[in-house]
Write a protein that holds these residues in place. Structure first.
Motif, mmCIF file in Angstrom:
data_model
loop_
_atom_site.group_PDB
_atom_site.id
_atom_site.type_symbol
_atom_site.label_atom_id
_atom_site.label_comp_id
_atom_site.label_asym_id
_atom_site.label_seq_id
_atom_site.Cartn_x
_atom_site.Cartn_y
_atom_site.Cartn_z
ATOM 1 N N PHE A 36 0.786 -1.163 -0.140
ATOM 2 C CA PHE A 36 0.432 -0.061 0.117
ATOM 3 C C PHE A 36 1.149 0.599 0.136
ATOM 4 C CE2 PHE A 36 -3.194 3.201 0.832
ATOM 5 C CZ PHE A 36 -4.492 2.082 0.666
ATOM 6 N N VAL A 37 0.463 1.927 -1.069
ATOM 7 C CA VAL A 37 1.572 3.624 -0.878
ATOM 8 C C VAL A 37 0.298 4.289 -0.703
ATOM 9 C CG1 VAL A 37 2.837 4.536 -2.275
ATOM 10 C CG2 VAL A 37 3.094 1.935 -1.924
ATOM 11 N N SER A 38 0.750 5.892 -0.629
ATOM 12 C CA SER A 38 -0.853 6.708 -0.477
ATOM 13 C C SER A 38 0.236 8.472 -0.765
ATOM 14 C CB SER A 38 -1.523 6.605 0.745
ATOM 15 O OG SER A 38 -1.074 7.144 1.901
ATOM 16 N N ASP A 39 -0.555 9.135 -1.083
ATOM 17 C CA ASP A 39 0.009 10.283 -1.223
ATOM 18 C C ASP A 39 -0.137 10.754 0.534
ATOM 19 O OD1 ASP A 39 -2.034 11.462 -0.724
ATOM 20 O OD2 ASP A 39 -2.708 12.288 -2.630
ATOM 21 N N ASP A 40 0.219 11.690 1.160
ATOM 22 C CA ASP A 40 0.074 12.361 2.326
ATOM 23 C C ASP A 40 -1.022 13.021 2.601
ATOM 24 O OD1 ASP A 40 3.362 12.623 2.699
ATOM 25 O OD2 ASP A 40 3.111 15.039 2.122
ATOM 26 N N ASN A 41 -2.079 12.806 1.775
ATOM 27 C CA ASN A 41 -3.513 13.922 2.541
ATOM 28 C C ASN A 41 -4.011 11.904 2.515
ATOM 29 O OD1 ASN A 41 -2.808 16.356 2.256
ATOM 30 N ND2 ASN A 41 -3.337 15.920 -0.743
ATOM 31 N N ARG A 42 -3.852 11.158 2.088
ATOM 32 C CA ARG A 42 -4.336 10.152 1.543
ATOM 33 C C ARG A 42 -3.829 8.784 3.466
ATOM 34 N NH1 ARG A 42 -8.107 12.826 1.287
ATOM 35 N NH2 ARG A 42 -8.095 13.552 -1.311
ATOM 36 N N SER A 90 0.623 -2.411 -10.664
ATOM 37 C CA SER A 90 0.040 -1.596 -10.329
ATOM 38 C C SER A 90 -1.867 -1.660 -9.891
ATOM 39 C CB SER A 90 0.838 -0.396 -9.902
ATOM 40 O OG SER A 90 2.256 -0.426 -10.001
ATOM 41 N N PHE A 91 -1.996 -0.850 -8.504
ATOM 42 C CA PHE A 91 -3.885 -0.867 -8.888
ATOM 43 C C PHE A 91 -3.471 0.632 -8.350
ATOM 44 C CE2 PHE A 91 -7.903 -0.295 -6.472
ATOM 45 C CZ PHE A 91 -8.433 0.106 -7.813
ATOM 46 N N PHE A 92 -3.939 1.383 -8.580
ATOM 47 C CA PHE A 92 -3.801 2.893 -8.273
ATOM 48 C C PHE A 92 -5.982 3.069 -8.057
ATOM 49 C CE2 PHE A 92 -0.679 2.521 -11.311
ATOM 50 C CZ PHE A 92 -0.039 3.311 -10.772
ATOM 51 N N ILE A 93 -6.336 4.393 -6.628
ATOM 52 C CA ILE A 93 -7.520 4.421 -7.540
ATOM 53 C C ILE A 93 -6.253 5.952 -7.181
ATOM 54 C CG2 ILE A 93 -8.845 5.559 -5.178
ATOM 55 C CD1 ILE A 93 -9.478 2.429 -4.185
ATOM 56 N N VAL A 94 -7.159 6.755 -7.856
ATOM 57 C CA VAL A 94 -6.108 8.463 -8.249
ATOM 58 C C VAL A 94 -6.720 9.391 -8.047
ATOM 59 C CG1 VAL A 94 -4.748 7.784 -9.607
ATOM 60 C CG2 VAL A 94 -6.661 7.850 -10.491
ATOM 61 N N TYR A 113 2.224 -3.321 -6.276
ATOM 62 C CA TYR A 113 1.853 -1.601 -5.826
ATOM 63 C C TYR A 113 0.495 -1.625 -5.676
ATOM 64 C CZ TYR A 113 6.667 -0.131 -5.455
ATOM 65 O OH TYR A 113 7.894 -0.238 -5.190
ATOM 66 N N PHE A 114 -0.365 -0.940 -4.004
ATOM 67 C CA PHE A 114 -1.758 -0.109 -4.696
ATOM 68 C C PHE A 114 -1.655 0.955 -3.721
ATOM 69 C CE2 PHE A 114 -5.827 0.043 -2.258
ATOM 70 C CZ PHE A 114 -6.794 -0.681 -2.878
ATOM 71 N N TYR A 115 -1.999 1.353 -4.535
ATOM 72 C CA TYR A 115 -2.147 3.062 -4.326
ATOM 73 C C TYR A 115 -3.003 4.283 -4.481
ATOM 74 C CZ TYR A 115 -0.573 8.323 -5.042
ATOM 75 O OH TYR A 115 -0.339 9.932 -5.224
ATOM 76 N N VAL A 116 -2.850 5.227 -3.653
ATOM 77 C CA VAL A 116 -3.960 6.102 -3.434
ATOM 78 C C VAL A 116 -3.544 7.308 -2.858
ATOM 79 C CG1 VAL A 116 -6.345 6.352 -1.822
ATOM 80 C CG2 VAL A 116 -5.581 3.843 -1.847
ATOM 81 N N GLY A 117 -4.396 8.260 -4.179
ATOM 82 C CA GLY A 117 -3.580 9.756 -3.820
ATOM 83 C C GLY A 117 -3.519 10.180 -5.458
ATOM 84 N N LEU A 118 -3.096 11.465 -5.364
ATOM 85 C CA LEU A 118 -3.121 12.042 -7.121
ATOM 86 C C LEU A 118 -1.797 11.161 -7.317
ATOM 87 C CD1 LEU A 118 -2.510 15.644 -5.432
ATOM 88 C CD2 LEU A 118 -4.999 14.752 -6.396
ATOM 89 N N SER A 119 -2.218 11.181 -9.019
ATOM 90 C CA SER A 119 -1.172 10.867 -9.639
ATOM 91 C C SER A 119 0.275 11.623 -9.757
ATOM 92 C CB SER A 119 -1.716 10.683 -11.043
ATOM 93 O OG SER A 119 -2.004 11.967 -11.435
ATOM 94 N N ALA A 120 -0.289 12.764 -9.612
ATOM 95 C CA ALA A 120 1.035 13.838 -9.822
ATOM 96 C C ALA A 120 1.836 13.666 -8.525
ATOM 97 C CB ALA A 120 0.164 15.010 -10.227
ATOM 98 N N SER A 121 1.601 12.857 -7.569
ATOM 99 C CA SER A 121 2.203 12.892 -6.220
ATOM 100 C C SER A 121 3.623 11.461 -7.039
ATOM 101 C CB SER A 121 1.210 11.897 -4.933
ATOM 102 O OG SER A 121 2.528 11.431 -4.024
ATOM 103 N N ASN A 122 4.896 12.465 -6.053
ATOM 104 C CA ASN A 122 6.128 12.000 -6.228
ATOM 105 C C ASN A 122 5.608 10.491 -5.561
ATOM 106 O OD1 ASN A 122 8.901 11.715 -6.455
ATOM 107 N ND2 ASN A 122 9.856 11.645 -3.923
ATOM 108 N N MET A 123 5.028 9.510 -4.642
ATOM 109 C CA MET A 123 4.742 8.336 -4.150
ATOM 110 C C MET A 123 4.113 7.307 -4.975
ATOM 111 S SD MET A 123 6.184 8.645 -1.492
ATOM 112 C CE MET A 123 5.586 6.474 -0.225
ATOM 113 N N ALA A 124 3.401 8.063 -6.686
ATOM 114 C CA ALA A 124 2.409 8.164 -7.306
ATOM 115 C C ALA A 124 3.343 6.991 -8.292
ATOM 116 C CB ALA A 124 1.393 8.579 -7.754
ATOM 117 N N ASN A 125 4.506 7.802 -8.724
ATOM 118 C CA ASN A 125 5.896 7.350 -9.594
ATOM 119 C C ASN A 125 6.250 5.983 -9.291
ATOM 120 O OD1 ASN A 125 5.433 9.593 -10.736
ATOM 121 N ND2 ASN A 125 7.200 10.943 -9.812
#
Length: 179
Positions: free
Chosen positions: A49-55, A131-135, A111-123
Motif C-alpha cells: 500500500f502506497v499513498s500520498d500524504d493526504n491519504r 499496480s492498482f491505483f485509486i487516483v 503496488y496498491f496506490y491511493v492519491g494524486l497521480s502527480a504525487s512523487n509516491m505515485a511514481n
C-alpha cells in the motif's frame, strides 16, 4: 470472469446506499480487480500500500481493517512506509525500493496506490505495470479507479470501496465466487 462480474453487481446492489457510485464504474473496475486479486490469491503476491500524504489516514484505515476478521486467513498487505523509511526522490531510489521488495517478497508484489497521480509516491506505483491505483486528479491513469478530488463524498467513497474490496476478498476466500 462473467461470474465475478455478476457477483460485483450483486454486491453493489445489495448495499446500494453506500456503493451505488461503484455501479457506474463496475465494468472497468471489475476486470481490474479480478486480475489483481488473482495475483494475490493464485500467485501469492503481496500488496504494498502506497499513498500520498493526504491519504495516509486511508492507508492506516485499510491496513488496520484488512486483517481484522478472525474467520479468514491473513492477507499479505503491507505499507511501503513501514517497510522503507527512506525518502524516495528519483528513479534510482524507486529501483532500489523495487529491488528490496523483490528480495523480500519472492512470489512478487503489487503496488496498491491511493492519491494524486502527480504525487512523487505515485511514481513508485507507476514503476510497475501491475499496480492498482485509486487516483483523484487524472482519469487516464492505467489500471485505476478515478474519483474526482472535488467530490464532497470522496472520503465516504474510499470507505465504501474498502468495504466492497473486503467483501470481494471474503467471497473469493469462502468460494462464493471464483477467480
Amino acid at each position: 470472469m462473467t461470474e465475478f462480474l455478476k457477483y460485483t453487481l450483486d454486491l453493489i446492489r445489495h448495499d446500494s446506499a453506500s456503493m451505488s457510485w461503484l455501479e457506474d464504474k463496475r465494468l472497468e473496475l471489475a476486470p481490474l480487480l479480478f486480475n489483481r486479486l488473482k495475483l494475490l490469491i493464485q500467485d501469492g503476491r503481496a500488496f504494498i500500500f502506497v499513498s500520498d500524504d493526504n491519504r495516509l489516514w486511508y492507508e492506516e484505515y485499510f491496513l488496520q481493517n484488512i486483517n481484522s476478521k478472525s474467520n479468514r486467513p491473513l492477507i499479505p498487505f503491507f505499507s511501503l512506509n513501514s517497510l522503507c523509511k527512506r525518502q524516495i526522490k528519483n528513479n534510482e531510489d524507486i529501483s532500489l525500493v523495487n529491488d528490496l521488495l523483490e528480495i523480500t517478497f519472492p512470489n512478487g508484489f503489487v503496488y496498491f496506490y491511493v492519491g494524486l497521480s502527480a504525487s512523487n509516491m505515485a511514481n513508485i506505483a507507476k514503476s510497475r505495470s501491475d499496480s492498482f491505483f485509486i487516483v483523484f486528479d487524472d482519469e487516464h491513469v492505467q489500471n485505476s479507479l478515478f474519483i474526482n478530488q472535488q467530490d464532497v463524498n470522496l472520503d465516504s467513497k474510499l470507505i465504501s470501496f474498502y468495504n466492497f474490496f473486503d467483501s470481494l476478498l471474503d467471497a473469493i476466500l469462502l468460494s462464493r465466487v471464483n477467480i
